[in-house]
Design a protein around this motif. Structure first.
Motif, mmCIF file in Angstrom:
data_model
loop_
_atom_site.group_PDB
_atom_site.id
_atom_site.type_symbol
_atom_site.label_atom_id
_atom_site.label_comp_id
_atom_site.label_asym_id
_atom_site.label_seq_id
_atom_site.Cartn_x
_atom_site.Cartn_y
_atom_site.Cartn_z
ATOM 1 N N MET A 26 5.130 32.893 -12.872
ATOM 2 C CA MET A 26 6.500 33.403 -12.800
ATOM 3 C C MET A 26 6.515 34.923 -12.848
ATOM 4 O O MET A 26 7.326 35.569 -12.173
ATOM 5 C CB MET A 26 7.340 32.818 -13.920
ATOM 6 C CG MET A 26 7.678 31.388 -13.720
ATOM 7 S SD MET A 26 8.769 30.811 -15.005
ATOM 8 C CE MET A 26 9.244 29.259 -14.326
ATOM 9 N N GLU A 27 5.636 35.487 -13.639
ATOM 10 C CA GLU A 27 5.562 36.945 -13.711
ATOM 11 C C GLU A 27 5.156 37.534 -12.363
ATOM 12 O O GLU A 27 5.705 38.552 -11.919
ATOM 13 C CB GLU A 27 4.566 37.355 -14.796
ATOM 14 C CG GLU A 27 4.583 38.815 -15.125
ATOM 15 C CD GLU A 27 3.698 39.144 -16.312
ATOM 16 O OE1 GLU A 27 3.230 40.292 -16.374
ATOM 17 O OE2 GLU A 27 3.484 38.268 -17.167
ATOM 18 N N ASP A 79 17.933 40.230 -6.139
ATOM 19 C CA ASP A 79 18.268 40.499 -7.546
ATOM 20 C C ASP A 79 18.600 39.206 -8.287
ATOM 21 O O ASP A 79 18.166 38.987 -9.418
ATOM 22 C CB ASP A 79 19.459 41.457 -7.645
ATOM 23 C CG ASP A 79 19.057 42.910 -7.480
ATOM 24 O OD1 ASP A 79 17.889 43.247 -7.759
ATOM 25 O OD2 ASP A 79 19.926 43.719 -7.081
ATOM 26 N N LYS A 80 19.387 38.353 -7.637
ATOM 27 C CA LYS A 80 19.740 37.073 -8.264
ATOM 28 C C LYS A 80 18.498 36.218 -8.489
ATOM 29 O O LYS A 80 18.330 35.619 -9.554
ATOM 30 C CB LYS A 80 20.743 36.308 -7.397
ATOM 31 C CG LYS A 80 22.144 36.840 -7.447
ATOM 32 C CD LYS A 80 23.072 36.007 -6.586
ATOM 33 C CE LYS A 80 24.472 36.562 -6.578
ATOM 34 N NZ LYS A 80 25.364 35.770 -5.719
ATOM 35 N N ASN A 81 17.625 36.172 -7.468
ATOM 36 C CA ASN A 81 16.397 35.395 -7.604
ATOM 37 C C ASN A 81 15.514 35.947 -8.714
ATOM 38 O O ASN A 81 14.928 35.189 -9.489
ATOM 39 C CB ASN A 81 15.621 35.382 -6.284
ATOM 40 C CG ASN A 81 16.293 34.539 -5.231
ATOM 41 O OD1 ASN A 81 17.152 33.728 -5.536
ATOM 42 N ND2 ASN A 81 15.914 34.733 -3.990
ATOM 43 N N ARG A 82 15.409 37.268 -8.786
ATOM 44 C CA ARG A 82 14.587 37.896 -9.821
ATOM 45 C C ARG A 82 15.141 37.580 -11.211
ATOM 46 O O ARG A 82 14.384 37.221 -12.120
ATOM 47 C CB ARG A 82 14.531 39.404 -9.601
ATOM 48 C CG ARG A 82 13.692 40.135 -10.650
ATOM 49 C CD ARG A 82 13.698 41.602 -10.438
ATOM 50 N NE ARG A 82 15.071 42.100 -10.580
ATOM 51 C CZ ARG A 82 15.403 43.368 -10.475
ATOM 52 N NH1 ARG A 82 14.515 44.270 -10.182
ATOM 53 N NH2 ARG A 82 16.658 43.740 -10.638
ATOM 54 N N THR A 83 16.454 37.681 -11.363
ATOM 55 C CA THR A 83 17.074 37.349 -12.646
ATOM 56 C C THR A 83 16.809 35.898 -13.011
ATOM 57 O O THR A 83 16.473 35.594 -14.161
ATOM 58 C CB THR A 83 18.595 37.606 -12.569
ATOM 59 O OG1 THR A 83 18.815 38.958 -12.195
ATOM 60 C CG2 THR A 83 19.255 37.330 -13.898
ATOM 61 N N HIS A 84 16.922 35.018 -12.035
ATOM 62 C CA HIS A 84 16.671 33.593 -12.273
ATOM 63 C C HIS A 84 15.221 33.355 -12.702
ATOM 64 O O HIS A 84 14.968 32.612 -13.660
ATOM 65 C CB HIS A 84 17.004 32.800 -11.006
ATOM 66 C CG HIS A 84 16.910 31.331 -11.169
ATOM 67 N ND1 HIS A 84 17.783 30.601 -11.953
ATOM 68 C CD2 HIS A 84 16.042 30.430 -10.655
ATOM 69 C CE1 HIS A 84 17.446 29.324 -11.910
ATOM 70 N NE2 HIS A 84 16.391 29.196 -11.127
ATOM 71 N N VAL A 85 14.282 33.989 -12.019
ATOM 72 C CA VAL A 85 12.863 33.821 -12.357
ATOM 73 C C VAL A 85 12.577 34.360 -13.750
ATOM 74 O O VAL A 85 11.870 33.727 -14.541
ATOM 75 C CB VAL A 85 11.970 34.509 -11.294
ATOM 76 C CG1 VAL A 85 10.533 34.628 -11.774
ATOM 77 C CG2 VAL A 85 12.004 33.726 -9.998
#
Length: 126
Positions: A26-27, A79-85
């Protein structure tokens, strides 16, 4: 009866999942999204400079503005995907922390039971 209805098939067990590996994956996914966002930011800076050089109501300016809108939409999605991850990674780390706490608690309880038994044998001897 088993021939008529059939038997349940045994489920094949996959490899056990390690939370450390999941967290690292995930990182890395978050890092990939960060690099994509940085790339878009660089493109936006170039386009912004080009927009300043164009005339206010020209076709070139409109096409640059449309491209800017598309890049901003893509950036928002990343940005949304990054926040979710990152939220998922946080949850995995919390689970890992809870597992470690459980192991430490088991060890502490075992040590306390051993100490209790030692104390009881010491009291009986006196």
């Amino acid at each position: 009866m088993s021939r008529f209805f059939g038997r349940k098939k045994k489920k094949a067990e996959g490899p056990k999942v390690d939370l450390n590996d999941v967290s690292k994956n995930m990182e890395s996914r978050g890092g990939e999204l960060d690099s994509k966002i940085k790339k878009i930011d660089k493109e936006l800076a170039v386009i912004k400079a080009k927009i300043k050089k164009t005339r206010p109501k020209s076709n070139a300016r409109r096409t640059l503005l449309n491209k800017t809108r598309q890049l901003l939409q893509r950036r928002k999605m990343y940005d949304k995907n990054r926040t979710h991850v990152y939220n998922q990674q946080y949850n995995v780390e919390q689970t890992k922390f809870a597992q470690e706490n459980m192991k430490h608690t088991k060890q502490m309880v075992a040590a306390m039971k051993e100490a209790k038994n030692d104390l009881q044998t010491g009291i009986k001897e006196t």
